[in-house]
Motif scaffolding. Structure first.
Motif, PDB file in Angstrom:
ATOM      1  N   UNK A 119       0.819  -1.202   0.000  1.00 27.19           N
ATOM      2  CA  UNK A 119       0.000   0.000   0.000  1.00 27.19           C
ATOM      3  C   UNK A 119       0.850   1.247   0.000  1.00 27.19           C
ATOM      4  N   UNK A 120       0.199   2.375   0.108  1.00 24.53           N
ATOM      5  CA  UNK A 120       0.907   3.645   0.196  1.00 24.53           C
ATOM      6  C   UNK A 120       0.400   4.416   1.410  1.00 24.53           C
ATOM      7  N   UNK A 121       1.235   5.306   1.915  1.00 29.62           N
ATOM      8  CA  UNK A 121       0.845   6.221   2.971  1.00 29.62           C
ATOM      9  C   UNK A 121       0.931   7.632   2.399  1.00 29.62           C
ATOM     10  N   UNK A 122      -0.104   8.416   2.618  1.00 28.16           N
ATOM     11  CA  UNK A 122      -0.097   9.800   2.177  1.00 28.16           C
ATOM     12  C   UNK A 122       0.407  10.672   3.316  1.00 28.16           C
ATOM     13  N   UNK A 123       1.481  11.410   3.053  1.00 26.45           N
ATOM     14  CA  UNK A 123       2.111  12.193   4.114  1.00 26.45           C
ATOM     15  C   UNK A 123       1.998  13.690   3.826  1.00 26.45           C
ATOM     16  N   UNK A 124       1.965  14.461   4.911  1.00 24.08           N
ATOM     17  CA  UNK A 124       2.026  15.912   4.799  1.00 24.08           C
ATOM     18  C   UNK A 124       3.434  16.332   4.385  1.00 24.08           C
ATOM     19  N   UNK A 125       3.526  17.513   3.816  1.00 27.42           N
ATOM     20  CA  UNK A 125       4.817  18.127   3.525  1.00 27.42           C
ATOM     21  C   UNK A 125       4.896  19.461   4.246  1.00 27.42           C
ATOM     22  N   UNK A 126       6.011  19.687   4.921  1.00 28.35           N
ATOM     23  CA  UNK A 126       6.240  20.966   5.569  1.00 28.35           C
ATOM     24  C   UNK A 126       6.939  21.931   4.631  1.00 28.35           C
ATOM     25  N   UNK A 127       6.931  23.193   5.013  1.00 28.25           N
ATOM     26  CA  UNK A 127       7.591  24.227   4.218  1.00 28.25           C
ATOM     27  C   UNK A 127       8.325  25.191   5.153  1.00 28.25           C
ATOM     28  N   UNK A 128       9.573  25.489   4.828  1.00 29.50           N
ATOM     29  CA  UNK A 128      10.328  26.565   5.452  1.00 29.50           C
ATOM     30  C   UNK A 128      10.284  27.754   4.504  1.00 29.50           C
ATOM     31  N   UNK A 129       9.898  28.907   5.017  1.00 28.65           N
ATOM     32  CA  UNK A 129       9.803  30.111   4.193  1.00 28.65           C
ATOM     33  C   UNK A 129      10.762  31.170   4.722  1.00 28.65           C
ATOM     34  N   UNK A 130      11.587  31.718   3.821  1.00 22.91           N
ATOM     35  CA  UNK A 130      12.530  32.777   4.196  1.00 22.91           C
ATOM     36  C   UNK A 130      12.686  33.748   3.032  1.00 22.91           C
ATOM     37  N   UNK A 131      12.521  35.013   3.327  1.00 23.62           N
ATOM     38  CA  UNK A 131      12.652  36.059   2.291  1.00 23.62           C
ATOM     39  C   UNK A 131      11.830  35.754   1.050  1.00 23.62           C
ATOM     40  N   UNK A 132      10.637  35.195   1.242  1.00 26.81           N
ATOM     41  CA  UNK A 132       9.764  34.892   0.117  1.00 26.81           C
ATOM     42  C   UNK A 132      10.074  33.593  -0.584  1.00 26.81           C
ATOM     43  N   UNK A 133      11.162  32.914  -0.226  1.00 33.07           N
ATOM     44  CA  UNK A 133      11.513  31.621  -0.812  1.00 33.07           C
ATOM     45  C   UNK A 133      10.928  30.503   0.043  1.00 33.07           C
ATOM     46  N   UNK A 286      21.501  22.040   4.474  1.00 34.23           N
ATOM     47  CA  UNK A 286      21.726  23.391   4.992  1.00 34.23           C
ATOM     48  C   UNK A 286      21.013  24.472   4.185  1.00 34.23           C
ATOM     49  N   UNK A 287      20.536  25.488   4.903  1.00 36.15           N
ATOM     50  CA  UNK A 287      19.994  26.708   4.310  1.00 36.15           C
ATOM     51  C   UNK A 287      20.754  27.889   4.919  1.00 36.15           C
ATOM     52  N   UNK A 288      20.780  29.016   4.203  1.00 38.68           N
ATOM     53  CA  UNK A 288      21.513  30.176   4.694  1.00 38.68           C
ATOM     54  C   UNK A 288      20.896  30.695   5.998  1.00 38.68           C
ATOM     55  N   UNK A 289      21.746  31.097   6.954  1.00 36.26           N
ATOM     56  CA  UNK A 289      21.235  31.595   8.240  1.00 36.26           C
ATOM     57  C   UNK A 289      20.324  32.817   8.065  1.00 36.26           C
ATOM     58  N   UNK A 290      19.322  32.894   8.931  1.00 38.80           N
ATOM     59  CA  UNK A 290      18.388  34.011   8.925  1.00 38.80           C
ATOM     60  C   UNK A 290      17.974  34.343  10.363  1.00 38.80           C
ATOM     61  N   UNK A 291      17.493  35.580  10.572  1.00 38.41           N
ATOM     62  CA  UNK A 291      16.963  35.991  11.873  1.00 38.41           C
ATOM     63  C   UNK A 291      15.461  35.758  11.973  1.00 38.41           C
ATOM     64  N   UNK A 292      14.795  35.675  10.814  1.00 40.05           N
ATOM     65  CA  UNK A 292      13.340  35.499  10.807  1.00 40.05           C
ATOM     66  C   UNK A 292      12.951  34.523   9.702  1.00 40.05           C
ATOM     67  N   UNK A 293      12.227  33.472  10.072  1.00 40.86           N
ATOM     68  CA  UNK A 293      11.739  32.485   9.107  1.00 40.86           C
ATOM     69  C   UNK A 293      10.347  32.047   9.538  1.00 40.86           C
ATOM     70  N   UNK A 294       9.676  31.319   8.661  1.00 40.57           N
ATOM     71  CA  UNK A 294       8.374  30.748   8.995  1.00 40.57           C
ATOM     72  C   UNK A 294       8.374  29.268   8.634  1.00 40.57           C
ATOM     73  N   UNK A 295       7.658  28.485   9.416  1.00 41.18           N
ATOM     74  CA  UNK A 295       7.466  27.053   9.159  1.00 41.18           C
ATOM     75  C   UNK A 295       5.976  26.775   9.087  1.00 41.18           C
ATOM     76  N   UNK A 296       5.585  25.862   8.203  1.00 39.20           N
ATOM     77  CA  UNK A 296       4.169  25.511   8.136  1.00 39.20           C
ATOM     78  C   UNK A 296       3.960  24.161   7.484  1.00 39.20           C
ATOM     79  N   UNK A 297       2.794  23.585   7.723  1.00 38.65           N
ATOM     80  CA  UNK A 297       2.329  22.446   6.939  1.00 38.65           C
ATOM     81  C   UNK A 297       1.685  23.019   5.683  1.00 38.65           C
ATOM     82  N   UNK A 298       2.137  22.564   4.532  1.00 38.95           N
ATOM     83  CA  UNK A 298       1.807  23.238   3.275  1.00 38.95           C
ATOM     84  C   UNK A 298       0.393  22.971   2.771  1.00 38.95           C
ATOM     85  N   UNK A 299      -0.199  21.864   3.180  1.00 44.67           N
ATOM     86  CA  UNK A 299      -1.477  21.449   2.590  1.00 44.67           C
ATOM     87  C   UNK A 299      -1.289  20.475   1.448  1.00 44.67           C
TER      88      UNK A 299
END
Length: 317
Positions: A119-133, A286-299
């Protein structure tokens, strides 16, 4: 007949990727499986290959042979995760993606599970957002100490040495000891989608988990599920280096969660703000260091071929 699109990282685990593929390909030929082979040649190449495969907007079965980093590249290259079924043959140093989804790790068993899936399992995907990326992740994303460890592991000579003896995941422990000396805790504020704001004065790291494990088996969020539409967040704060050394072995067993210096909560989205730029990672990359980022479940959701009935929740037709 199903067409399998194999994306193989020949350099995974210090060259084990190519050796493993050379062992598995005769079985594909023996079974007369319909497949295409793509060999990665450089960093981020798997991402470009996945984008090329999925550019036609059709459904595809993509099989990744590599480590968690190769999986991360592939899921970021896929144009529409809803039209992809992913198979995974894990040969990396950490294999937290396979561990978290209870997928078989031996290459021969992993291939068998893909060719004859339960079978298959359907999984969520997270997203890291920084400077619009935006950068997807399947296992976890981190800010601070754990990300700094991932950065150093990527270039560490210990990784190459320990991989030769099949002990690559110990690299994370070796590097972590070094980072304890170099890294100082910082003030971190986390604002979640329900309006809650939490400030931690002396924070070593925050990890945003879609699966229970990261860093080669550290069970930072034992209750994390890739199917609940939530991120499990663990924040390590107000710790002495000695206490961290005490807690890290407990984290391998998921027994660190009762300590007051370890805060765990859930959210769908969070903004993270620190007093100075901190290291970041997505699935150990690795991602470039930042002072402000956002994390979310993307849908977005991705179908992953499961190796056991316990891991799978839908039959494959």
């Amino acid at each position: 007949m199903k067409l399998y699109e194999f994306i193989v990282n020949p350099q995974a685990r210090s060259g084990l990727g190519m050796l493993t593929w050379n062992t598995l390909e005769p079985e594909l030929k023996k079974r007369r499986s319909d497949y295409r082979l793509y060999l990665t040649e450089r960093k981020k190449h798997a991402e470009k290959i996945a984008a090329q495969i999925t550019a036609d907007g059709q459904e595809h079965c993509i099989v990744v042979l590599g480590g968690d980093g190769t999986v991360n590249e592939v899921i970021n290259g896929i144009l529409d995760p809803g039209k992809v079924t992913l198979g995974y043959i894990p040969i990396g140093s950490s294999n937290d993606f396979a561990r978290g989804l209870k997928l078989p790790v031996p290459a021969e068993k992993a291939l068998e599970a893909i060719l004859n899936p339960e079978g298959v399992v359907q999984i969520d995907l997270g997203v890291l957002e920084k400077n619009g990326e935006r950068r997807r992740f399947a296992v976890s994303a981190g800010v601070g100490f754990d990300a700094a460890v991932c950065h150093e592991v990527c270039v560490s000579r210990w990784k190459r040495i320990l991989n030769r003896f099949g002990m690559g995941k110990l690299t994370y422990a070796v590097v972590a000891l070094d980072r304890l000396i170099k890294d100082k805790p910082v003030r971190m504020t986390i604002r979640t989608d329900d309006g809650t704001e939490k400030t931690f004065e002396r924070t070593y790291f925050a990890a945003f988990m879609n699966l229970p494990f990261e860093g080669g088996g550290f069970k930072f969020c034992p209750e994390a599920s890739p199917k609940d539409g939530m991120l499990d967040v663990v924040v390590a704060h107000d710790l002495t280096p000695l206490k961290i050394l005490f807690l890290l072995p407990l984290a391998l067993l998921g027994k660190h969660t009762g300590f007051r210096e370890v805060t765990i909560f859930r959210c769908r989205r969070a903004g993270i703000f620190t007093e100075k730029p901190l290291a970041l990672h997505t699935d150990g990359e690795p991602e470039f260091p930042r002072k402000a980022v956002a994390m979310e479940i993307s849908g977005e959701r991705l179908s992953v071929i499961g190796g056991t009935k316990a891991a799978a929740n839908r039959k494959i037709s």
